[in-house]
Design a protein around this motif. Sequence first.
Motif, PDB file in Angstrom:
ATOM      1  N   SER A 214       0.856  -1.196   0.000  1.00 60.43           N
ATOM      2  CA  SER A 214       0.000   0.000   0.000  1.00 60.43           C
ATOM      3  C   SER A 214       0.884   1.234   0.000  1.00 60.43           C
ATOM      4  CB  SER A 214      -0.887   0.035   1.240  1.00 60.43           C
ATOM      5  OG  SER A 214      -1.985  -0.825   1.105  1.00 60.43           O
ATOM      6  N   THR A 215       0.418   2.289  -0.631  1.00 56.48           N
ATOM      7  CA  THR A 215       1.146   3.552  -0.606  1.00 56.48           C
ATOM      8  C   THR A 215       0.259   4.642  -0.025  1.00 56.48           C
ATOM      9  OG1 THR A 215       0.439   4.183  -2.839  1.00 56.48           O
ATOM     10  CG2 THR A 215       2.459   2.884  -2.644  1.00 56.48           C
ATOM     11  N   GLY A 216       0.886   5.572   0.677  1.00 55.86           N
ATOM     12  CA  GLY A 216       0.145   6.696   1.234  1.00 55.86           C
ATOM     13  C   GLY A 216       0.648   7.082   2.608  1.00 55.86           C
ATOM     14  N   GLN A 221      -1.213   1.515  10.484  1.00 56.62           N
ATOM     15  CA  GLN A 221      -1.483   0.088  10.635  1.00 56.62           C
ATOM     16  C   GLN A 221      -2.577  -0.137  11.674  1.00 56.62           C
ATOM     17  OE1 GLN A 221      -0.010  -2.249   8.523  1.00 56.62           O
ATOM     18  NE2 GLN A 221       0.415  -0.225   7.675  1.00 56.62           N
ATOM     19  N   PRO A 222      -3.496  -1.080  11.430  1.00 57.02           N
ATOM     20  CA  PRO A 222      -4.523  -1.401  12.436  1.00 57.02           C
ATOM     21  C   PRO A 222      -3.884  -1.739  13.773  1.00 57.02           C
ATOM     22  CG  PRO A 222      -5.011  -2.489  10.352  1.00 57.02           C
ATOM     23  CD  PRO A 222      -3.646  -1.874  10.192  1.00 57.02           C
ATOM     24  N   GLY A 223      -4.501  -1.257  14.835  1.00 58.25           N
ATOM     25  CA  GLY A 223      -3.966  -1.466  16.176  1.00 58.25           C
ATOM     26  C   GLY A 223      -3.201  -0.277  16.699  1.00 58.25           C
ATOM     27  N   GLU A 224      -2.809   0.627  15.798  1.00 62.62           N
ATOM     28  CA  GLU A 224      -2.102   1.839  16.215  1.00 62.62           C
ATOM     29  C   GLU A 224      -3.103   2.991  16.321  1.00 62.62           C
ATOM     30  OE1 GLU A 224       1.029   2.592  13.487  1.00 62.62           O
ATOM     31  OE2 GLU A 224       2.026   0.656  13.821  1.00 62.62           O
ATOM     32  N   PRO A 225      -2.793   4.020  17.128  1.00 67.02           N
ATOM     33  CA  PRO A 225      -3.726   5.149  17.257  1.00 67.02           C
ATOM     34  C   PRO A 225      -3.754   5.989  15.989  1.00 67.02           C
ATOM     35  CG  PRO A 225      -1.706   5.571  18.487  1.00 67.02           C
ATOM     36  CD  PRO A 225      -1.624   4.151  18.017  1.00 67.02           C
ATOM     37  N   TYR A 232      -6.798   3.993   8.621  1.00 66.07           N
ATOM     38  CA  TYR A 232      -6.187   2.678   8.709  1.00 66.07           C
ATOM     39  C   TYR A 232      -5.975   2.078   7.316  1.00 66.07           C
ATOM     40  CZ  TYR A 232      -6.916   2.589  13.739  1.00 66.07           C
ATOM     41  OH  TYR A 232      -6.865   2.870  15.084  1.00 66.07           O
ATOM     42  N   ASP A 233      -4.873   1.368   7.167  1.00 63.45           N
ATOM     43  CA  ASP A 233      -4.551   0.696   5.909  1.00 63.45           C
ATOM     44  C   ASP A 233      -5.363  -0.591   5.813  1.00 63.45           C
ATOM     45  OD1 ASP A 233      -3.451  -0.550   3.714  1.00 63.45           O
ATOM     46  OD2 ASP A 233      -1.583  -1.108   4.726  1.00 63.45           O
ATOM     47  N   SER A 234      -6.423  -0.577   5.048  1.00 57.06           N
ATOM     48  CA  SER A 234      -7.236  -1.784   4.842  1.00 57.06           C
ATOM     49  C   SER A 234      -6.901  -2.477   3.528  1.00 57.06           C
ATOM     50  CB  SER A 234      -8.728  -1.435   4.874  1.00 57.06           C
ATOM     51  OG  SER A 234      -9.061  -0.566   3.789  1.00 57.06           O
ATOM     52  N   ASN A 235      -6.434  -1.698   2.543  1.00 54.21           N
ATOM     53  CA  ASN A 235      -6.221  -2.280   1.209  1.00 54.21           C
ATOM     54  C   ASN A 235      -5.215  -3.419   1.199  1.00 54.21           C
ATOM     55  OD1 ASN A 235      -8.007  -0.428   0.243  1.00 54.21           O
ATOM     56  ND2 ASN A 235      -6.582   0.578  -1.165  1.00 54.21           N
ATOM     57  N   SER A 236      -4.082  -3.232   1.897  1.00 57.47           N
ATOM     58  CA  SER A 236      -3.065  -4.270   1.837  1.00 57.47           C
ATOM     59  C   SER A 236      -3.556  -5.559   2.485  1.00 57.47           C
ATOM     60  CB  SER A 236      -1.769  -3.801   2.505  1.00 57.47           C
ATOM     61  OG  SER A 236      -1.955  -3.568   3.886  1.00 57.47           O
ATOM     62  N   PHE A 237      -4.393  -5.434   3.522  1.00 58.01           N
ATOM     63  CA  PHE A 237      -4.961  -6.627   4.145  1.00 58.01           C
ATOM     64  C   PHE A 237      -5.960  -7.298   3.204  1.00 58.01           C
ATOM     65  CE2 PHE A 237      -3.301  -4.387   7.792  1.00 58.01           C
ATOM     66  CZ  PHE A 237      -2.834  -5.402   8.612  1.00 58.01           C
ATOM     67  N   ALA A 238      -6.811  -6.493   2.578  1.00 61.62           N
ATOM     68  CA  ALA A 238      -7.802  -7.050   1.656  1.00 61.62           C
ATOM     69  C   ALA A 238      -7.130  -7.757   0.485  1.00 61.62           C
ATOM     70  CB  ALA A 238      -8.719  -5.937   1.142  1.00 61.62           C
ATOM     71  N   GLY A 254       4.085  -3.297   4.925  1.00 63.52           N
ATOM     72  CA  GLY A 254       3.476  -2.128   5.558  1.00 63.52           C
ATOM     73  C   GLY A 254       3.425  -0.944   4.612  1.00 63.52           C
ATOM     74  N   ALA A 255       2.489  -0.047   4.865  1.00 62.18           N
ATOM     75  CA  ALA A 255       2.267   1.090   3.977  1.00 62.18           C
ATOM     76  C   ALA A 255       3.546   1.889   3.754  1.00 62.18           C
ATOM     77  CB  ALA A 255       1.184   1.993   4.555  1.00 62.18           C
TER      78      ALA A 255
END
Length: 442
Positions: A214-216, A221-225, A232-238, A254-255
């Motif tokens: 993922s870029t941006g 990352q999920p779990g971080e504030p 949250y970065d959802s694309n790389s997980f999807a 990671g992004a």
Amino acid sequence: MSSTAPQDTGHQRLWSVDEHLADILAAVRPLEPIELQLLDAQGCVLVEDVTVPVALPPFDNSSMDGYAVRVADVQGASEEFPAVLTVVGDVAAGSGELPTVGPGQAARIMTGAPLPPGAEAVVPVEWTDGGTGSGAAAGMTPASAAPEGAEGEVRVHRAAAARAHVRARGSDVQAGDLALAAGTVLGPPQIALLAAIGRGTVRVRPRPRVVVLSTGSELVQPGEPLADGTIYDSNSFALAAAARDAGAIAYRVGAVADDAETLRATIEDQLIRADLLVTTGGVSVGAYDVVKEALAASGDEDEPGSGVDFRKLAMQPGKPQGFGAVGPDHTPLLALPGNPVSSYVSFELFVRPAIRALMGLPELHRPVVRATLAADKALTSPAARRQFLRGAHDPEAGTVSTVGGSGSHLIAALAHADSLIVVPEDVTSVEPGTELDVVLLG
């Protein structure tokens, strides 16, 4: 990678969905076969015919716990007039030396144990009194626990036909039979068969290794504030999950921040473990579209066929796309849009078929069915664009309903969809009751 571009429509070429997909599949070749251990080969495509070296089962064996008998000795047996037989031994699964069953005799036998010499059938223990004397069938004790010679008697209350409860040698497969043909996808039953005929390894096309980036700079990352302005970065997980679902081994990176040099370095680092690279985000016309900045001019005159071509497609969502090759081995790279729905739809249309082509699978695409649109009002679609709407398909009714709106950021709607409704390029309005193509995602 070479590509046959469509007609120039002025300042910017506009590719159809089919042209872009054809360009990708023309450049992707199945991976070279390798020899793998059975469990490592799960989900892979067999590249050789496998024949059976030995019959299955390799010997006549019992399908029940009971007694191995001669047919003549139990003929006419009943509850009132049972056949009384002398028990001459036990036969357990894996037994080597077997007792011979003579006239008036029986041998206790376990499920899967070889039929002893002289025996013609097996009577289940339920058809008997369970036997008397040492080693009686109440415990079905092994021969090692019984004294030599006769081991008591057993009363048989029912007759048995020849070969009753006997699994014949070769009744599953015979030596020399074709076990599995080249092109077979190895699932659990196929791996069971390979193991049963003694194959420890098998030659297959491996599962491709797919690296997802993922870029941006806004991605967390999920779990971080979350800070102001971040998501949250959802694309790389999807996409990593979708790659696994397609049969690949997926690596999620990671992004990557909006910096072209950082992205180039990250991609270079990942090439060692990638058969296919997938990026998401940074392919549009914005000031921070770093994927285009990092890769659009990456073609090397000394490396013909390298570089990524960024193009616009006649589709919604997913208009901006990129495809090409990077690195010394010309590793295929597909650059997808950053909006979550656009990214996922693009994966289903372009990346999934590429993964399955790398695997050498015969079926590259999701199944497509025809279904009637169930809606309260007409749907609208942009002219000259193939639209993909999230849908809920009812196979019993033969209908499909839209889920959520058409916005390419609506992840919740995507999570509740099981299909994509396809509105053709030449259609701008779809009335309820119209039959459409539906891509099944589950």
